[in-house]
Design a protein around this motif. Structure first.
Motif, PDB file in Angstrom:
ATOM      1  N   LEU A 186       0.825  -1.199   0.000  1.00 28.72           N
ATOM      2  CA  LEU A 186       0.000   0.000   0.000  1.00 28.72           C
ATOM      3  C   LEU A 186       0.864   1.255   0.000  1.00 28.72           C
ATOM      4  CD1 LEU A 186      -2.692   1.564   0.402  1.00 28.72           C
ATOM      5  CD2 LEU A 186      -2.379   1.224   2.853  1.00 28.72           C
ATOM      6  N   VAL A 187       1.856   1.296   0.902  1.00 30.40           N
ATOM      7  CA  VAL A 187       2.719   2.472   0.992  1.00 30.40           C
ATOM      8  C   VAL A 187       3.499   2.672  -0.300  1.00 30.40           C
ATOM      9  CG1 VAL A 187       4.689   3.474   2.207  1.00 30.40           C
ATOM     10  CG2 VAL A 187       2.887   2.308   3.503  1.00 30.40           C
ATOM     11  N   GLU A 188       4.044   1.588  -0.844  1.00 37.68           N
ATOM     12  CA  GLU A 188       4.806   1.693  -2.095  1.00 37.68           C
ATOM     13  C   GLU A 188       3.937   2.210  -3.233  1.00 37.68           C
ATOM     14  OE1 GLU A 188       6.315  -2.161  -2.804  1.00 37.68           O
ATOM     15  OE2 GLU A 188       7.415  -2.247  -0.896  1.00 37.68           O
ATOM     16  N   GLU A 189       2.699   1.736  -3.289  1.00 37.84           N
ATOM     17  CA  GLU A 189       1.794   2.176  -4.354  1.00 37.84           C
ATOM     18  C   GLU A 189       1.493   3.661  -4.238  1.00 37.84           C
ATOM     19  OE1 GLU A 189      -1.878   3.465  -6.031  1.00 37.84           O
ATOM     20  OE2 GLU A 189      -1.733   2.959  -3.896  1.00 37.84           O
ATOM     21  N   VAL A 190       1.250   4.129  -3.015  1.00 34.16           N
ATOM     22  CA  VAL A 190       0.946   5.551  -2.803  1.00 34.16           C
ATOM     23  C   VAL A 190       2.148   6.418  -3.181  1.00 34.16           C
ATOM     24  CG1 VAL A 190       0.477   7.305  -1.048  1.00 34.16           C
ATOM     25  CG2 VAL A 190      -0.801   5.153  -1.038  1.00 34.16           C
ATOM     26  N   LEU A 191       3.332   6.032  -2.730  1.00 31.24           N
ATOM     27  CA  LEU A 191       4.515   6.830  -3.014  1.00 31.24           C
ATOM     28  C   LEU A 191       4.854   6.837  -4.495  1.00 31.24           C
ATOM     29  CD1 LEU A 191       6.791   5.759  -0.001  1.00 31.24           C
ATOM     30  CD2 LEU A 191       5.363   7.805  -0.211  1.00 31.24           C
ATOM     31  N   THR A 192       4.720   5.711  -5.143  1.00 29.91           N
ATOM     32  CA  THR A 192       5.003   5.638  -6.575  1.00 29.91           C
ATOM     33  C   THR A 192       4.021   6.494  -7.370  1.00 29.91           C
ATOM     34  OG1 THR A 192       5.872   3.389  -6.337  1.00 29.91           O
ATOM     35  CG2 THR A 192       5.244   4.101  -8.550  1.00 29.91           C
ATOM     36  N   ARG A 193       2.741   6.419  -6.987  1.00 28.54           N
ATOM     37  CA  ARG A 193       1.703   7.181  -7.699  1.00 28.54           C
ATOM     38  C   ARG A 193       1.908   8.678  -7.560  1.00 28.54           C
ATOM     39  NH1 ARG A 193      -3.278   8.075  -5.560  1.00 28.54           N
ATOM     40  NH2 ARG A 193      -2.975   6.341  -4.121  1.00 28.54           N
ATOM     41  N   HIS A 194       2.547   9.102  -6.483  1.00 27.19           N
ATOM     42  CA  HIS A 194       2.770  10.532  -6.264  1.00 27.19           C
ATOM     43  C   HIS A 194       4.202  10.950  -6.610  1.00 27.19           C
ATOM     44  CE1 HIS A 194      -0.952   9.924  -3.920  1.00 27.19           C
ATOM     45  NE2 HIS A 194      -1.196  11.167  -4.254  1.00 27.19           N
ATOM     46  N   LEU A 195       4.812  10.205  -7.528  1.00 28.46           N
ATOM     47  CA  LEU A 195       6.056  10.618  -8.196  1.00 28.46           C
ATOM     48  C   LEU A 195       7.267  10.662  -7.261  1.00 28.46           C
ATOM     49  CD1 LEU A 195       4.726  13.494 -10.508  1.00 28.46           C
ATOM     50  CD2 LEU A 195       4.723  11.027 -10.889  1.00 28.46           C
ATOM     51  N   ALA A 196       7.420   9.627  -6.441  1.00 27.45           N
ATOM     52  CA  ALA A 196       8.655   9.512  -5.661  1.00 27.45           C
ATOM     53  C   ALA A 196       9.832   9.318  -6.604  1.00 27.45           C
ATOM     54  CB  ALA A 196       8.559   8.336  -4.687  1.00 27.45           C
ATOM     55  N   LEU A 197      10.937   9.998  -6.335  1.00 26.73           N
ATOM     56  CA  LEU A 197      12.110   9.858  -7.194  1.00 26.73           C
ATOM     57  C   LEU A 197      12.768   8.497  -7.028  1.00 26.73           C
ATOM     58  CD1 LEU A 197      13.773  13.353  -6.649  1.00 26.73           C
ATOM     59  CD2 LEU A 197      12.350  12.623  -8.561  1.00 26.73           C
ATOM     60  N   GLY A 198      12.764   7.993  -5.803  1.00 25.87           N
ATOM     61  CA  GLY A 198      13.357   6.687  -5.529  1.00 25.87           C
ATOM     62  C   GLY A 198      12.809   6.138  -4.226  1.00 25.87           C
ATOM     63  N   MET A 199      13.001   4.850  -4.005  1.00 24.84           N
ATOM     64  CA  MET A 199      12.424   4.217  -2.827  1.00 24.84           C
ATOM     65  C   MET A 199      13.271   3.015  -2.421  1.00 24.84           C
ATOM     66  SD  MET A 199       8.447   2.988  -2.571  1.00 24.84           S
ATOM     67  CE  MET A 199       8.069   4.114  -3.909  1.00 24.84           C
ATOM     68  N   THR A 200      13.378   2.798  -1.112  1.00 31.80           N
ATOM     69  CA  THR A 200      14.060   1.611  -0.609  1.00 31.80           C
ATOM     70  C   THR A 200      13.334   1.128   0.639  1.00 31.80           C
ATOM     71  OG1 THR A 200      16.202   0.659  -0.009  1.00 31.80           O
ATOM     72  CG2 THR A 200      15.699   2.815   0.878  1.00 31.80           C
ATOM     73  N   GLN A 201      13.460  -0.178   0.944  1.00 30.43           N
ATOM     74  CA  GLN A 201      12.757  -0.792   2.070  1.00 30.43           C
ATOM     75  C   GLN A 201      13.761  -1.361   3.058  1.00 30.43           C
ATOM     76  OE1 GLN A 201       9.437  -3.444   1.135  1.00 30.43           O
ATOM     77  NE2 GLN A 201      10.184  -4.872   2.654  1.00 30.43           N
ATOM     78  N   VAL A 202      13.569  -1.058   4.354  1.00 31.92           N
ATOM     79  CA  VAL A 202      14.442  -1.561   5.413  1.00 31.92           C
ATOM     80  C   VAL A 202      13.607  -2.361   6.395  1.00 31.92           C
ATOM     81  CG1 VAL A 202      16.031  -0.946   7.269  1.00 31.92           C
ATOM     82  CG2 VAL A 202      15.987   0.407   5.161  1.00 31.92           C
ATOM     83  N   ASN A 203      14.014  -3.616   6.639  1.00 27.87           N
ATOM     84  CA  ASN A 203      13.328  -4.462   7.606  1.00 27.87           C
ATOM     85  C   ASN A 203      13.983  -4.280   8.966  1.00 27.87           C
ATOM     86  OD1 ASN A 203      12.835  -6.987   9.233  1.00 27.87           O
ATOM     87  ND2 ASN A 203      11.557  -7.460   7.449  1.00 27.87           N
ATOM     88  N   SER A 204      13.202  -3.922   9.981  1.00 25.20           N
ATOM     89  CA  SER A 204      13.768  -3.616  11.289  1.00 25.20           C
ATOM     90  C   SER A 204      14.346  -4.832  11.992  1.00 25.20           C
ATOM     91  CB  SER A 204      12.698  -2.990  12.188  1.00 25.20           C
ATOM     92  OG  SER A 204      11.647  -3.923  12.422  1.00 25.20           O
ATOM     93  N   LEU A 205      13.948  -6.029  11.574  1.00 27.51           N
ATOM     94  CA  LEU A 205      14.427  -7.232  12.261  1.00 27.51           C
ATOM     95  C   LEU A 205      15.788  -7.669  11.747  1.00 27.51           C
ATOM     96  CD1 LEU A 205      13.764  -9.392  14.354  1.00 27.51           C
ATOM     97  CD2 LEU A 205      12.729 -10.746  12.524  1.00 27.51           C
ATOM     98  N   ILE A 206      15.960  -7.633  10.395  1.00 27.73           N
ATOM     99  CA  ILE A 206      17.217  -8.125   9.843  1.00 27.73           C
ATOM    100  C   ILE A 206      18.094  -6.969   9.350  1.00 27.73           C
ATOM    101  CG2 ILE A 206      16.192 -10.309   9.174  1.00 27.73           C
ATOM    102  CD1 ILE A 206      15.889  -9.303   6.349  1.00 27.73           C
TER     103      ILE A 206
END
Length: 427
Positions: A398-418
């Protein structure tokens, strides 16, 4: 020490005033540029500064005194070598009245620029919050980014319309009215018609030089002022949005909860330019269940501002190539119009030639001067805001879709556990 802490949110140091009819702002300007615009046409230098009442009074004064003293006719005869005719054409009763106010307009615009530059520095340090949306029963005015070249092109098609594009309604309507009056009395449209038919003698005969020689000044000023104000409004938008993000989405305790033991939250880090899309993305996330205390936004402060030859809607430094170009273009267009009355081709054709040559020469001077100050860089989009979203694993799509739709220049995902990151998108 951070400059914003010197005068924190001091209402004595406003950066801009937003009303339903216009946005009036102060920013650093060259006092020589405003003085030169007042020399070209009294009142223009004051309008550039946002001193509208004084500027409009000088414009009305210039039109009345200039036409009554026949100054433009005197200029025409003088530059074409007809000195006896120039002396006979001048009305001394009005001509002597003209000189003092003309010099005062240039001096006052220079002095006012020096003073307002000081207030502009204090306003930047005060960091006073701005009202970005104003509505009343007459109009609606709001901050948004606009393309300076769109404003410039509209001003080229019809002076004043570019100011309406940037919601400078008082300036826009005054310039439009001024343009209509001068076009009518100078017979400009008939001059254009005969020039396009290559009937240059008739173009000269039908024109009224007393009014036609006003045209280059009005035309170049409308182009210049609409362009520069659009650039400054875009910078004002960036600053207001950066302050909003700092106040609302930079909770000091937020970073402390990034990697608490035993949690499996995901952190999505994205980058944006300053634009309305950024705030729409944040608002959309909050509507979809991401609480405000899980959103962190930080605006990047550029320590070294590069110089760009062309300002755009998403990239402008305010040190463009228009200051000298428009001034020299106005001067040489007047000269071209003057000599067009004795050269083959007529005043319109030679006025356009003079405008083009003056713009090229002035633009070259601007480029040479600004290249000494700053290094030319690529015009690629750069990161201006970093947005960090804390969410549950099931919310990542959901978050990725919203950010992409609103023209994010770039995106990365960080998992707090690993504590690993993977690049998701790069536009």
């Amino acid at each position: 020490m951070n400059n914003s802490s010197v005068f924190p949110n001091d209402p004595r140091q406003p950066k801009a005033y937003v009303s339903s009819l216009t946005t009036n702002l102060i920013h650093l300007r060259s006092p020589y540029i405003t003085a030169l615009w007042s020399i070209i046409f009294p009142g223009f230098g004051h309008i550039i500064l946002g001193s509208y009442v004084k500027g409009f009074l000088f414009i009305i004064w210039e039109i009345i005194i200039n036409t009554q003293s026949h100054l433009n006719i005197v200029i025409l005869y003088t530059f074409t070598g007809h000195f006896n005719e120039a002396t006979a054409a001048a009305d001394s009763r009005w001509f002597l009245l003209y000189i003092t106010v003309y010099v005062y307009a240039a001096w006052d615009s220079y002095r006012s620029t020096v003073d307002l530059n000081k207030f502009s520095i204090l306003a930047d340090r005060a960091d006073t919050p701005l009202t970005r949306f104003k509505m009343d029963s007459f109009e609606i005015n709001y901050f948004d980014k606009r393309n300076p070249w769109v404003a410039a092109v509209w001003s080229m098609l019809s002076p004043g319309v570019g100011h309406l594009y940037t919601h400078q309604l008082p300036t826009g309507f005054i310039v439009i009215i001024l343009w209509i009056v001068i076009t009518y009395y100078s017979h400009l449209l008939q001059v254009i018609q005969y020039t396009l038919h290559f009937d240059f003698n008739q173009a000269v005969a039908v024109s009224d030089p007393e009014w036609l020689l006003f045209m280059p000044s009005i035309y170049c000023f409308a182009f210049y002022d609409a362009y520069v104000n659009t650039v400054e409004y875009n910078k004002l938008f960036d600053g207001e949005q950066a302050n909003f993000l700092k106040r609302t989405y930079q909770n000091g305790n937020y970073l402390k909860q990034f990697f608490p033991p035993g949690e499996e939250d995901v952190f999505i880090i994205s980058t944006f330019e300053h634009s309305m899309y950024l705030e729409l993305a944040i608002s959309d996330l909050e509507i979809r269940g991401i609480p405000r205390n899980q959103i962190f936004a930080a605006s990047m402060e550029k320590k070294q501002k590069p110089m760009f030859l062309i300002d755009t809607i998403h990239r402008a430094d305010g040190v463009g190539t228009m200051d000298v170009a428009c001034i020299t273009g106005a001067f040489t267009a007047v000269l071209g119009g003057v000599y067009g009355y004795i050269w083959y081709g007529g005043p319109l054709l030679w006025g356009l030639i003079g405008l083009t040559l003056g713009f090229i020469v002035g633009g070259s001077i601007d480029i040479f001067v600004t290249k000494k100050k700053r290094r030319l860089v690529s015009s690629d989009s750069s990161t201006e805001v970093v947005l960090i979203i804390k969410c549950e694993p099931v919310q990542t799509s959901l978050v990725e879709e919203v950010l992409t739709r609103h023209l994010a220049l770039g995106m990365t995902q960080v998992n707090s556990l690993i504590s690993t990151a993977s690049t998701l998108t790069q536009q």
